[in-house]
Structure formats: C-alpha cells, structure tokens
Design an enzyme around this catalytic site. Structure first.
Site, PDB file in Angstrom:
ATOM      1  N   LYS A 119     -25.956  18.537  52.683  1.00 31.32           N
ATOM      2  CA  LYS A 119     -26.442  19.178  51.452  1.00 31.32           C
ATOM      3  C   LYS A 119     -26.831  20.601  51.805  1.00 31.32           C
ATOM      4  O   LYS A 119     -27.531  20.848  52.782  1.00 31.32           O
ATOM      5  CB  LYS A 119     -27.669  18.411  50.931  1.00 31.32           C
ATOM      6  CG  LYS A 119     -28.215  18.923  49.630  1.00 31.32           C
ATOM      7  CD  LYS A 119     -27.629  18.190  48.445  1.00 31.32           C
ATOM      8  CE  LYS A 119     -27.810  18.940  47.143  1.00 31.32           C
ATOM      9  NZ  LYS A 119     -26.817  20.004  46.890  1.00 31.32           N
ATOM     10  N   GLN A 168     -30.856  24.454  57.474  1.00 30.51           N
ATOM     11  CA  GLN A 168     -30.861  23.473  56.393  1.00 30.51           C
ATOM     12  C   GLN A 168     -31.202  22.063  56.886  1.00 30.51           C
ATOM     13  O   GLN A 168     -31.793  21.266  56.166  1.00 30.51           O
ATOM     14  CB  GLN A 168     -29.481  23.479  55.714  1.00 30.51           C
ATOM     15  CG  GLN A 168     -29.438  22.855  54.343  1.00 30.51           C
ATOM     16  CD  GLN A 168     -29.859  23.804  53.229  1.00 30.51           C
ATOM     17  OE1 GLN A 168     -29.529  24.970  53.248  1.00 30.51           O
ATOM     18  NE2 GLN A 168     -30.618  23.293  52.270  1.00 30.51           N
ATOM     19  N   LYS A 199     -34.997  21.963  56.986  1.00 28.43           N
ATOM     20  CA  LYS A 199     -35.527  22.123  55.632  1.00 28.43           C
ATOM     21  C   LYS A 199     -35.359  20.830  54.839  1.00 28.43           C
ATOM     22  O   LYS A 199     -36.288  20.336  54.212  1.00 28.43           O
ATOM     23  CB  LYS A 199     -34.749  23.252  54.946  1.00 28.43           C
ATOM     24  CG  LYS A 199     -35.151  23.494  53.511  1.00 28.43           C
ATOM     25  CD  LYS A 199     -34.201  24.451  52.802  1.00 28.43           C
ATOM     26  CE  LYS A 199     -33.943  25.684  53.630  1.00 28.43           C
ATOM     27  NZ  LYS A 199     -33.304  26.755  52.848  1.00 28.43           N
ATOM     28  N   LYS A 246     -23.745  23.902  54.895  1.00 28.90           N
ATOM     29  CA  LYS A 246     -23.720  25.187  54.189  1.00 28.90           C
ATOM     30  C   LYS A 246     -22.278  25.646  54.117  1.00 28.90           C
ATOM     31  O   LYS A 246     -21.460  25.269  54.970  1.00 28.90           O
ATOM     32  CB  LYS A 246     -24.547  26.222  54.956  1.00 28.90           C
ATOM     33  CG  LYS A 246     -24.962  27.411  54.141  1.00 28.90           C
ATOM     34  CD  LYS A 246     -26.194  27.151  53.285  1.00 28.90           C
ATOM     35  CE  LYS A 246     -26.494  28.260  52.327  1.00 28.90           C
ATOM     36  NZ  LYS A 246     -27.777  28.082  51.638  1.00 28.90           N
ATOM     37  N   GLY A 294     -25.636  26.142  44.790  1.00 35.95           N
ATOM     38  CA  GLY A 294     -25.497  27.603  44.776  1.00 35.95           C
ATOM     39  C   GLY A 294     -26.263  28.262  45.906  1.00 35.95           C
ATOM     40  O   GLY A 294     -27.035  27.625  46.622  1.00 35.95           O
ATOM     41  N   ASP A 295     -26.021  29.530  46.084  1.00 32.42           N
ATOM     42  CA  ASP A 295     -26.772  30.387  47.008  1.00 32.42           C
ATOM     43  C   ASP A 295     -26.456  31.817  46.553  1.00 32.42           C
ATOM     44  O   ASP A 295     -26.056  32.015  45.395  1.00 32.42           O
ATOM     45  CB  ASP A 295     -26.345  30.132  48.467  1.00 32.42           C
ATOM     46  CG  ASP A 295     -27.250  30.818  49.491  1.00 32.42           C
ATOM     47  OD1 ASP A 295     -28.362  30.318  49.738  1.00 32.42           O
ATOM     48  OD2 ASP A 295     -26.874  31.869  50.053  1.00 32.42           O
ATOM     49  N   THR A 342     -36.398  26.855  43.308  1.00 32.23           N
ATOM     50  CA  THR A 342     -36.664  27.488  44.605  1.00 32.23           C
ATOM     51  C   THR A 342     -37.823  28.474  44.472  1.00 32.23           C
ATOM     52  O   THR A 342     -38.777  28.445  45.259  1.00 32.23           O
ATOM     53  CB  THR A 342     -35.401  28.191  45.140  1.00 32.23           C
ATOM     54  OG1 THR A 342     -34.325  27.262  45.112  1.00 32.23           O
ATOM     55  CG2 THR A 342     -35.600  28.681  46.561  1.00 32.23           C
ATOM     56  N   ASN A 371     -31.781  34.703  41.722  1.00 27.87           N
ATOM     57  CA  ASN A 371     -32.339  33.434  41.271  1.00 27.87           C
ATOM     58  C   ASN A 371     -33.709  33.146  41.886  1.00 27.87           C
ATOM     59  O   ASN A 371     -34.668  32.828  41.174  1.00 27.87           O
ATOM     60  CB  ASN A 371     -31.339  32.318  41.592  1.00 27.87           C
ATOM     61  CG  ASN A 371     -31.882  30.956  41.253  1.00 27.87           C
ATOM     62  OD1 ASN A 371     -32.329  30.217  42.117  1.00 27.87           O
ATOM     63  ND2 ASN A 371     -31.900  30.627  39.978  1.00 27.87           N
ATOM     64  N   SER A 377     -32.417  19.792  43.919  1.00 29.13           N
ATOM     65  CA  SER A 377     -31.012  19.386  43.940  1.00 29.13           C
ATOM     66  C   SER A 377     -30.909  17.889  44.246  1.00 29.13           C
ATOM     67  O   SER A 377     -30.094  17.178  43.657  1.00 29.13           O
ATOM     68  CB  SER A 377     -30.248  20.157  45.017  1.00 29.13           C
ATOM     69  OG  SER A 377     -29.837  21.414  44.532  1.00 29.13           O
TER      70      SER A 377
HETATM   71  P1  NDP Z   1     -28.814  35.719  44.294  1.00 28.85           P
HETATM   72  O1  NDP Z   1     -27.404  36.055  44.547  1.00 28.85           O
HETATM   73  O2  NDP Z   1     -29.194  35.134  42.981  1.00 28.85           O
HETATM   74  O3  NDP Z   1     -29.729  37.007  44.534  1.00 28.85           O
HETATM   75  C1  NDP Z   1     -29.727  37.674  45.750  1.00 28.85           C
HETATM   76  C2  NDP Z   1     -30.608  38.908  45.629  1.00 28.85           C
HETATM   77  O4  NDP Z   1     -30.752  39.490  46.916  1.00 28.85           O
HETATM   78  C3  NDP Z   1     -29.990  39.972  44.738  1.00 28.85           C
HETATM   79  O5  NDP Z   1     -31.014  40.710  44.133  1.00 28.85           O
HETATM   80  C4  NDP Z   1     -29.207  40.813  45.734  1.00 28.85           C
HETATM   81  O6  NDP Z   1     -28.994  42.156  45.336  1.00 28.85           O
HETATM   82  C5  NDP Z   1     -30.133  40.778  46.949  1.00 28.85           C
HETATM   83  N1  NDP Z   1     -29.350  40.920  48.169  1.00 28.85           N
HETATM   84  C6  NDP Z   1     -28.350  40.116  48.612  1.00 28.85           C
HETATM   85  N2  NDP Z   1     -27.833  40.580  49.758  1.00 28.85           N
HETATM   86  C7  NDP Z   1     -28.534  41.691  50.047  1.00 28.85           C
HETATM   87  C8  NDP Z   1     -28.480  42.625  51.110  1.00 28.85           C
HETATM   88  N3  NDP Z   1     -27.596  42.488  52.107  1.00 28.85           N
HETATM   89  N4  NDP Z   1     -29.353  43.666  51.100  1.00 28.85           N
HETATM   90  C9  NDP Z   1     -30.252  43.819  50.091  1.00 28.85           C
HETATM   91  N5  NDP Z   1     -30.342  42.961  49.056  1.00 28.85           N
HETATM   92  C10 NDP Z   1     -29.502  41.918  49.037  1.00 28.85           C
HETATM   93  O7  NDP Z   1     -29.242  34.744  45.496  1.00 28.85           O
HETATM   94  P2  NDP Z   1     -30.453  33.708  45.565  1.00 28.85           P
HETATM   95  O8  NDP Z   1     -31.623  34.241  44.823  1.00 28.85           O
HETATM   96  O9  NDP Z   1     -29.919  32.382  45.215  1.00 28.85           O
HETATM   97  O10 NDP Z   1     -30.755  33.684  47.132  1.00 28.85           O
HETATM   98  C11 NDP Z   1     -31.665  34.592  47.751  1.00 28.85           C
HETATM   99  C12 NDP Z   1     -32.100  34.046  49.107  1.00 28.85           C
HETATM  100  O11 NDP Z   1     -32.735  32.770  48.937  1.00 28.85           O
HETATM  101  C13 NDP Z   1     -30.960  33.787  50.109  1.00 28.85           C
HETATM  102  O12 NDP Z   1     -31.453  34.005  51.424  1.00 28.85           O
HETATM  103  C14 NDP Z   1     -30.665  32.312  49.922  1.00 28.85           C
HETATM  104  O13 NDP Z   1     -30.062  31.741  51.070  1.00 28.85           O
HETATM  105  C15 NDP Z   1     -32.082  31.787  49.725  1.00 28.85           C
HETATM  106  N6  NDP Z   1     -32.185  30.481  49.066  1.00 28.85           N
HETATM  107  C16 NDP Z   1     -31.642  30.270  47.815  1.00 28.85           C
HETATM  108  C17 NDP Z   1     -31.785  29.052  47.207  1.00 28.85           C
HETATM  109  C18 NDP Z   1     -31.336  28.804  45.807  1.00 28.85           C
HETATM  110  O14 NDP Z   1     -31.666  27.748  45.267  1.00 28.85           O
HETATM  111  N7  NDP Z   1     -30.631  29.712  45.168  1.00 28.85           N
HETATM  112  C19 NDP Z   1     -32.444  27.919  47.892  1.00 28.85           C
HETATM  113  C20 NDP Z   1     -33.039  28.276  49.166  1.00 28.85           C
HETATM  114  C21 NDP Z   1     -32.873  29.500  49.716  1.00 28.85           C
HETATM  115  P3  NDP Z   1     -27.538  42.590  44.754  1.00 28.85           P
HETATM  116  O15 NDP Z   1     -27.397  41.860  43.473  1.00 28.85           O
HETATM  117  O16 NDP Z   1     -27.625  44.060  44.651  1.00 28.85           O
HETATM  118  O17 NDP Z   1     -26.543  42.130  45.802  1.00 28.85           O
END
Ligand code: NDP
Length: 444
Positions: free
Chosen positions: A90, A111, A114, A126, A165-166, A209, A240, A376
């Site tokens: 997962k 993961q 976690k 992943k 998603g991620d 999250t 997200n 999830s």
């Molecule tokens: P999203 O794609 O929804 O959002 C990512 C955000 O981070 C955007 O604002 C994006 O900006 C910014 N970002 C991404 N890459 C970079 C970078 N290289 N430098 C600066 N800003 C960056 O992703 P999530 O919110 O889903 O995920 C965010 C983090 O949380 C990740 O590390 C993910 O692995 C982790 N996570 C997510 C979960 C989930 O349920 N979604 C669960 C657990 C962990 P821009 O749009 O400009 O690229």
C-alpha cells in the site's frame, strides 16, 4: 563494524546513484541501532536487515501515449513492492518529472514503517512516473493514465497491491486510473484508494493526511502542556496535504501566515484565506502568485526563502529535502517550537539533527502523515464490506488512529531511554511489528 553500519554500507554499494534511498535507510538504521544491537545475533542469522532493505519486487515499465499535437511521448514508470509482511502493498503513485527509482525506493521503504504504525494490515509500496501533469490537457492526462494502468493492472489488485495518490496524482488521475483498471481487468474492486465518492471513495480521505498531521501536532502540543490555539504556522506546499493541514490548524485556532508552491511563497499576516487558496489550486490549478493578486495585504515572493518568516509551528508539506541546514538555522532563529513533517522526508538528516539539538520538537513524516494511508485502509475496509461510513465516523477513526500513533511513538522512545526523540520512537515502533511478522512467516 556493527550490523546496522554493515547494512548501510551494503545498501550504498549495491544501489549506486540512489541518494534518497541511502538517506532514508541511514535515518532508519541509525535509530534502530539500539534495538538491533540488543538482538544482533538473532537478526544477523535471520538476515532481517538484508531482507528489510531489499524490495520484494520492482516493476519497471514504459508508458507510451499521444499528446495533443499527435506526437508520441514515452515516460518511465515503476511500482516498488517493498514489503508485504503485514498486509498487501500500500502506498501512493507520484507523477512528477523528478521521479526515479531512488525516490520511489526511499518512499516505499518509509512506507513500510508508516503503515505498520497505523496498526492496520497494510504492507509498504510506492510507485509513479516521471510524467508531469502540470500544463497538460485533461485528454493528455487521461491518455497517460490509461497507458500507465494498462501495464500496472497486471501487478496490482484489491488483495495484493492497492495504490493511492501522491504528488501530481489527485482525484482526476485516480478516476482515470480506476476506469482503465476496471476496463482491462473486467473487475470492479477497491484496487485504488482516494477514489471519488460516487464510485467507492471514502469521505474524509481527501482531508485525511493534512488533518492527521494536525491531530498529531495537537497530541505533541498537549504532551508539552501547550496547544495550537493562538500559534502562528507556516505550511509549505499548497497541494492536498498542505491545504488540509492548514484547514485543520485554522479550525483549531492557529493562524497560517505563509504557504508555498514550487515557484515561491505567499505571506498573509491576516492568516491564509483557504477558500481563495482552494480555488487557485484545486479548481484553477494555477500558480500561488495569484493569491497575492486577489487578497489585499498579502505578498508573493518568488523562489525559496519562506524560512525567513518566523513562526511557532512549521509544517513542511511539499516534498523531500526542502529543509536543508541553512533553512533549519533560520527556522530555529525564528523561534519555532514544533516542526511536524507533513511531506515525506522534507528535512535532511543534518537539518533534523540541528533542529532537535536546538530544542525544536520534531515529529517525522512517517508518523505525522500516516493519516492518509490509514484512511486509505479505511476506504479498503468500506469497499470490501460494501458499505460507506459517514464523515463523522471516518474522522473519528482517523483522530483515534493519530492519537494511537502518538502514544506508540512516545512509548517506544521512552522504552529505549530516548524520551522525546520521536524519530527513534517512530522507527522502532514501526519496525517491531514488521519484524515480528517477518520472523513468523519464515524465509520468504
Ligand atoms: P500535491 O501534488 O497535491 O502537492 C504538492 C505541493 O508541493 C505543491 O504545492 C507543489 O508545488 C509542491 N512541490 C512539489 N514538488 C516540489 C519541489 N520540488 N519544490 C517545491 N515545491 C514542490 O502533493 P501532496 O500534497 O499529495 O503531497 C505532498 C507531500 O506529502 C509529498 O511528500 C507526499 O509524498 C506526502 N504525502 C502525501 C500523502 C497524500 O495523501 N497525498 C500521504 C502522505 C504523504 P507545484 O504545484 O508548484 O509543483
């Protein structure tokens, strides 16, 4: 050389060019050393660490698709099926140009622990692709998702591997991926989570999250006779995780003064208006600069440097290694009291050590952001029982799971004489359950 040091060296030698994976393994092994040393002979004989750091399977494939100009494009894609000792693999799918095997192996490795911490029966995995959904039309995103799933569908299933998603994979992408899985496999099952509410999704999964990050922050604050009420926060990212962490923090009386995307950051001393932020990011898929154009009194600054703003609580919710040592110094200088990781590994090892040594209370992502995968798993339960829980029921379960994770992490840190070291607590508590299951299942 100790067993953990030997294994780290082995990982570096056998996985060249994978710095993020090395970093994740190093951080985990360093804090497990005390546990491993106490049982070194047994663990060595069983090859526990050799097995733990080697994915059970990595599927690597090409994704050909046709863009709006009629041009064929080809992306690289992977699914890392890391460890299934306690349940089906997962973990999310990431679509971002930076995606490579190293990043997905680090994420899959994290993961494992976690998912174990959630207390639910889910193993670690992943996946993703170097495809960039940014700037693509809906048709292009659909074409990519369909091609990606045509191949991936051979290796996943509701009882074997359940992606979510991620970064770059939200409701739109999950919808296209689910549709294609159903078409090619002729089966309607809970093979993905984060689905839309009309086709098997769970209420509160979208928020889970981010809400979970703040639920654990609340526990941490309480353990320090403190609360979120009246505190200023910086939340990095505006995706997200960031949006719903900001929402819950605001609901609990905190004030979020800055958020970022990859182009820069906005500062709003009155507290970020989340309706505007959601419209920009969730509806228009636009750049964060637009916020400053729409909200009087707020400013946009291009580039990094959000750390120059001081706050009480820092919630990095964007991506890996966004906080390096320089950023950590600024964060400490600004008087930050709590740093709770919403993203996966957003803080480098040097930065983590620096903030902890300087009195910042630090909670690692593998505990703090586990609410997403936990919810999830609740979605999987609802799918297999063919029922839907209300938003209140799911939120209550999520809250309970985050409180339980805090207890486990806190208890493990105390048990090994490292009270308040939540990095060690999270790694140890996650590891114990997985290793127990691996031992029971023999050499597989
Ligand atoms: P999203 O794609 O929804 O959002 C990512 C955000 O981070 C955007 O604002 C994006 O900006 C910014 N970002 C991404 N890459 C970079 C970078 N290289 N430098 C600066 N800003 C960056 O992703 P999530 O919110 O889903 O995920 C965010 C983090 O949380 C990740 O590390 C993910 O692995 C982790 N996570 C997510 C979960 C989930 O349920 N979604 C669960 C657990 C962990 P821009 O749009 O400009 O690229």
């Amino acid at each position: 050389m100790s067993y953990t040091e030997e294994i780290y060296e082995r990982v570096v030698n056998q996985n060249p060019g994978e710095p993020e994976f090395h970093q994740a393994v190093k951080e985990v092994l360093e804090s497990l050393k005390v546990v491993i040393d106490a049982n070194e002979e047994e663990y060595r004989k069983l090859g526990i660490l050799e097995r733990l750091v080697e994915p059970e399977r990595i599927i690597s494939f090409r994704v050909p698709w046709v863009d709006d100009q009629g041009q064929v494009q080809v992306n690289k894609a992977y699914r890392v099926q890391f460890n299934s000792a306690i349940g089906p693999y997962k973990g999310g799918l990431r679509f971002h140009p930076s995606v490579n095997q190293s990043i997905l192996k680090f994420l899959g490795f994290e993961q494992i622990f976690k998912n174990s911490l959630t207390g639910l029966p889910i193993g670690g995995g992943k996946g993703g692709s170097n495809f960039d959904p940014k700037g693509k039309s809906d048709r292009e995103v659909m074409a990519f998702c369909q091609s990606f799933m045509t191949e991936l569908s051979k290796y996943i299933g509701a009882d074997t591997d359940v992606p979510a998603g991620d970064i770059g994979v939200g409701a739109r992408e999950i919808g296209y991926l689910f549709g294609q899985y159903k078409k090619v496999q002729s089966v309607y099952e809970g093979v993905l989570t984060g689905k839309g509410l009309t086709y098997g999704g769970s209420l509160v999964r979208k928020q889970a999250t981010g809400y979970g990050v703040v639920y654990i922050l609340d526990e941490v604050a309480k353990a320090h006779n403190d609360s979120i009420q009246g505190k200023t926060l910086i939340v990095t990212g505006s995706g997200n995780v960031a949006i719903y962490a900001a929402e819950k923090a605001t609901q609990l009386g905190g004030k979020v003064v800055a958020m970022t995307d990859s182009s820069g950051y906005v500062y709003d001393p009155n507290g970020i208006n989340l309706d505007v932020m959601k419209d920009i990011k969730e509806v228009k898929r636009a750049r964060i600069k637009e916020y400053a154009e729409r909200v009087p009194g707020s400013t946009f600054t291009a580039g990094k440097g959000v750390w120059n703003i001081s706050c009480d609580i820092y919630l990095p919710c964007a991506t890996q290694n966004e906080i390096d040592l320089d950023a950590a110094k600024k964060i400490v200088e600004g008087g930050c009291k709590y740093l709770i990781e919403g993203a996966n590994m957003p803080t480098t090892i040097e930065a983590t050590n620096y903030v902890i040594e300087n009195g910042v209370v630090f909670m690692p992502g593998k505990a703090a952001n586990a609410g997403g995968v936990a919810t999830s798993a609740l979605e999987m339960t609802q799918n297999s029982m063919r029922i839907s829980w209300s938003a209140e029921e799911v939120d209550e379960k999520l809250h309970g799971i985050m409180q339980d994770i805090f207890k486990k992490v806190d208890e493990a840190s105390k048990r090994y004489g490292m009270e308040g070291n939540y990095v060690a607590g999270a790694n140890i508590a996650g590891f114990e359950k997985v290793v127990d299951a691996m031992k029971a299942q023999g050499v597989v």
